[in-house]
Design an enzyme around this catalytic site. Structure first.
Site, mmCIF file in Angstrom:
data_model
loop_
_atom_site.group_PDB
_atom_site.id
_atom_site.type_symbol
_atom_site.label_atom_id
_atom_site.label_comp_id
_atom_site.label_asym_id
_atom_site.label_seq_id
_atom_site.Cartn_x
_atom_site.Cartn_y
_atom_site.Cartn_z
ATOM 1 C CE LYS A 34 -3.942 -2.076 2.408
ATOM 2 N NZ LYS A 34 -4.778 -2.042 3.650
ATOM 3 N NE ARG A 35 5.072 0.657 4.162
ATOM 4 C CZ ARG A 35 5.994 0.169 4.987
ATOM 5 N NH1 ARG A 35 6.477 0.949 5.947
ATOM 6 N NH2 ARG A 35 6.424 -1.058 4.875
ATOM 7 C CG MET A 36 5.579 0.374 -2.821
ATOM 8 S SD MET A 36 6.390 -0.925 -3.756
ATOM 9 C CE MET A 36 7.388 0.033 -4.884
ATOM 10 N N GLY B 256 8.753 4.644 10.139
ATOM 11 C CA GLY B 256 8.123 3.801 9.149
ATOM 12 C C GLY B 256 8.436 2.325 9.309
#
Length: 209
Positions: free
Chosen positions: A38-40, A174
């Site tokens: 998701k972070r991409m 993170g």
């Protein structure tokens, strides 16, 4: 390098091993490649993003093949068919058969659950069950073989139950923080995800890689 009875942690510069390409007897490798990433902020599965010309997951798969031979399983989930196709195309020999087993995690229930999906692949057969397992993330294209071999050497030499690879960063935001015990051994107590960390834990610079 700090040791405890249950856990060893390796950090710092990796030692160059002289036994590259030698398969480690009794070792099985499980590659985690089921996540969404998701972070991409991409519709494409994280492990399929290309780095230096090839999908990220192939770096971990090929590393697994170098250290464990054909005892490699990849756990897929998000866009499973695409990940399966990329791995099969890259690892299949002249016979068209790949030495890599693909297993699917249909529900995203965490790393432990993902590892359990590989159990049928390593069920006792003619060779017997593996004596140790190496768990690799499918999104770590810069992980060196020499680092992995040193990790495995330390794990075997110290007879640890679990050995964890960590890193110390200037900015650990993170990442999951490695929380150590207050005992003399300073063993690993737990790993806390960034979103769950309190202020004290957020100040920790040692992360789980």
């Amino acid at each position: 390098m700090i040791r405890s009875r249950a856990t060893d942690v390796v950090k710092g510069k990796p030692q160059v091993s002289s036994d590259r390409q030698v398969k480690i007897a009794g070792l099985a490798v499980v590659v985690m490649a089921a996540g969404l990433g998701k972070r991409m902020r991409s519709k494409q599965a994280k492990v399929l993003h290309r780095v230096a010309g090839q999908a990220m997951v192939l770096y971990s798969v090929r590393l697994g093949l170098r250290v464990a031979g054909d005892r490699v399983a990849v756990v897929v989930g998000h866009q499973a068919d695409l990940v399966r196709e990329v791995i099969g195309r890259a690892t299949s020999g002249k016979s068209g058969k790949s030495p890599v087993a693909i297993v699917e995690q249909r529900e995203q229930l965490g790393t432990g659950h993902a590892v359990l999906q590989s159990r049928p692949v390593f069920a006792v057969g003619k060779r017997g069950a593996p004596s140790s397992y190496l768990i690799l993330n499918g999104d770590t294209p810069l992980l060196r073989e020499s680092t992995v071999r040193e990790l495995l050497r330390l794990h075997e030499a110290s007879r640890a139950t679990v050995t964890v690879l960590t890193a110390v960063l200037d900015d650990a935001s993170g990442y999951g923080r490695v929380v150590r015990t207050q005992s003399a051994e300073q063993g690993v107590s737990r790993i806390v995800e960034d979103r769950d960390a309190n202020l004290e834990e957020q100040a920790i610079r040692e992360i789980n890689v």
